[in-house]
Design an enzyme around this catalytic site. Structure first.
Site, PDB file in Angstrom:
ATOM      1  N   ARG A 157      -6.484   1.271  -4.683  1.00  0.00           N
ATOM      2  CA  ARG A 157      -7.557   0.922  -3.745  1.00  0.00           C
ATOM      3  C   ARG A 157      -8.482   2.123  -3.633  1.00  0.00           C
ATOM      4  O   ARG A 157      -8.077   3.187  -3.138  1.00  0.00           O
ATOM      5  CB  ARG A 157      -7.020   0.538  -2.370  1.00  0.00           C
ATOM      6  CG  ARG A 157      -8.190   0.158  -1.436  1.00  0.00           C
ATOM      7  CD  ARG A 157      -7.751  -0.553  -0.190  1.00  0.00           C
ATOM      8  NE  ARG A 157      -7.178   0.335   0.805  1.00  0.00           N
ATOM      9  CZ  ARG A 157      -6.936  -0.019   2.061  1.00  0.00           C
ATOM     10  NH1 ARG A 157      -7.222  -1.242   2.472  1.00  0.00           N
ATOM     11  NH2 ARG A 157      -6.394   0.828   2.907  1.00  0.00           N
ATOM     12  N   LYS A 190       5.775  12.156  -1.933  1.00  0.00           N
ATOM     13  CA  LYS A 190       7.079  11.523  -1.732  1.00  0.00           C
ATOM     14  C   LYS A 190       6.966   9.993  -1.882  1.00  0.00           C
ATOM     15  O   LYS A 190       7.796   9.353  -2.531  1.00  0.00           O
ATOM     16  CB  LYS A 190       7.559  11.899  -0.318  1.00  0.00           C
ATOM     17  CG  LYS A 190       8.963  11.470  -0.003  1.00  0.00           C
ATOM     18  CD  LYS A 190       9.347  11.955   1.384  1.00  0.00           C
ATOM     19  CE  LYS A 190      10.352  11.009   1.997  1.00  0.00           C
ATOM     20  NZ  LYS A 190      10.610  11.248   3.392  1.00  0.00           N
ATOM     21  N   TYR A 229       0.844  -1.201   0.000  1.00  0.00           N
ATOM     22  CA  TYR A 229       0.000   0.000   0.000  1.00  0.00           C
ATOM     23  C   TYR A 229       0.876   1.247   0.000  1.00  0.00           C
ATOM     24  O   TYR A 229       1.831   1.350   0.796  1.00  0.00           O
ATOM     25  CB  TYR A 229      -0.877   0.040   1.248  1.00  0.00           C
ATOM     26  CG  TYR A 229      -1.963  -1.002   1.260  1.00  0.00           C
ATOM     27  CD1 TYR A 229      -3.079  -0.887   0.439  1.00  0.00           C
ATOM     28  CD2 TYR A 229      -1.874  -2.104   2.089  1.00  0.00           C
ATOM     29  CE1 TYR A 229      -4.082  -1.848   0.445  1.00  0.00           C
ATOM     30  CE2 TYR A 229      -2.866  -3.077   2.105  1.00  0.00           C
ATOM     31  CZ  TYR A 229      -3.970  -2.937   1.281  1.00  0.00           C
ATOM     32  OH  TYR A 229      -4.961  -3.881   1.294  1.00  0.00           O
ATOM     33  N   ASP A 259       3.024 -40.815  -1.340  1.00  0.00           N
ATOM     34  CA  ASP A 259       2.055 -41.276  -2.338  1.00  0.00           C
ATOM     35  C   ASP A 259       1.555 -40.079  -3.140  1.00  0.00           C
ATOM     36  O   ASP A 259       2.123 -38.979  -3.028  1.00  0.00           O
ATOM     37  CB  ASP A 259       0.917 -42.083  -1.689  1.00  0.00           C
ATOM     38  CG  ASP A 259       0.147 -41.254  -0.676  1.00  0.00           C
ATOM     39  OD1 ASP A 259       0.496 -40.067  -0.494  1.00  0.00           O
ATOM     40  OD2 ASP A 259      -0.799 -41.783  -0.066  1.00  0.00           O
TER      41      ASP A 259
END
Ligand code: 1VU
Length: 327
Positions: free
Chosen positions: A75, A19, A12, A299
């Site tokens: 977002r 900046k 995020y 297996d």
């Protein structure tokens, strides 16, 4: 069909910080998600949208460059707020053409994804041809009891052939989930077990590309990194494919753990997986489906697990190391 996006880390970046917007382009995170939601105060949202639009338009016009292979995402605010529509429309078609995914928070119903899909489709229909790239994918944040209960409907609608923008991933958001259920986060994370398992299970059942785990709020110093690595291991063991990050220092740890190349235990596991497949080849040649390795039965499901581990690591860039193990 395009190969699925590698999305081990989702970082995020607050869109309100010029900046950090600039800094983000120096960070080799699989996914960079520019945030207009929780990292941005109510009053700062208009300025954050404008700054993000400029940043994304510069990317779209190649005036700025993101690290190769990095997925750019945004977002938006929750669909239930007054902000979601403005987040999308004020970005506009050119900025959206630089976006590979839209991260939708607080998804509580299929209609939340449909809303975002409809708005973005409309913006794209009104765009000039030169402003069109591939349609962004959707990533849904699961942050409430309602969301966990309705995951099946949300995923079914988001992956239906009739869905506009396609749901490509789920993300578990611990802090809002804790708030919704009035529960307290503990270092064991056991209080989130049910919800985290539900997210991983739904992502798998609906063939989604990624299931991303909760944020580790610690990021400073050796202790912070140790906590982060432990959380990553726990999440990986539960089936998560990656993790959300909030600080640049978290990215490489997250990417290495989910790429199975963090430490000696990962390399030992990769070596084990290669040995399983070599032993399986020999065993199959003699018609045996089950055999013994290091005193344990192997297996079909264990062979499947070994294959999956190697596939994940190869996708994350450990191909050369795996090849060296095979030689
Ligand atoms: O070295 P420089 O001075 O150039 O840069 C600093 C700092 O600006 C930069 N940096 C970042 N760059 C891009 N994205 C980031 N997320 C980010 N964080 C820091 O890195 C250099 C070192 O930073 P620092 O150690 O001095 O860190 P600060 O004290 O500046 O910031 C710490 C916080 C945690 C506040 C910062 O990292 C941050 O804001 N992170 C994002 C928080 C966020 O987005 N929260 C909402 C999403 S989490 C969520 O919703 C959960 C579902």
């Amino acid at each position: 069909m395009a190969a699925p996006v590698l999305r081990r880390s989702l970082l995020y970046v607050p869109s309100s910080s010029p900046k950090m917007l600039t800094k983000s382009l120096t960070l080799a995170s699989d996914n960079i998600t520019y945030d207009l939601e929780d990292a941005v105060t109510e009053t700062a949202k208009p300025a954050a949208r404008a700054a993000l639009r400029q940043h994304l338009e510069s990317l779209a016009q190649s005036k700025l460059t993101a690290p190769p292979k990095t997925e750019i995402a945004v977002r938006i605010n929750a669909v239930s707020t007054q902000h979601a529509l403005a987040d999308l429309t004020e970005l506009g078609p050119l900025a959206l053409s630089a976006v590979g995914a839209i991260v939708v928070p607080k998804v509580n119903a299929p209609s939340d994804l449909a809303f975002v899909s409809d708005v973005v489709t409309q913006i794209r229909q009104n765009a000039d041809q030169g402003q069109l790239a591939e349609a962004p994918k959707l990533i849904a944040l699961v942050e409430s009891a309602r969301s966990v209960m309705d995951l099946k409907d949300i995923c079914a609608a988001g992956t239906a052939p009739t869905a506009g923008l396609r749901l490509d991933g789920l993300v578990f958001a611990a802090e809002d989930f804790a708030l919704d259920l009035s529960l307290t986060r503990t270092p064991s994370l056991s209080e989130f077990l049910y919800a985290r398992s539900a997210v991983v299970t739904a992502a798998k059942a609906f063939g989604l590309n990624s299931a991303l785990d909760l944020v580790c709020t610690a990021f400073r110093g050796d202790q912070g990194i140790a906590t982060l690595a432990e959380e990553c291991r726990g999440g990986r063991g539960m089936g998560f494919t990656g993790k959300q990050c909030i600080h640049p220092t978290q990215v490489s740890v997250v990417q290495q753990v989910f790429g199975r190349m963090y430490d000696e235990s990962d390399r030992t596991e990769l070596a084990w997986a290669v040995r399983v497949l070599i032993a399986e080849d020999k065993s199959a040649a003699s018609g045996r489906g089950a055999f013994t390795l290091d005193g344990k039965m192997i297996d079909a499901p264990v062979v499947g697990k070994a294959k999956r581990i190697l596939e994940q690591a190869e996708r994350a860039g450990a191909g050369d190391f795996i090849q060296s193990l095979r030689e």
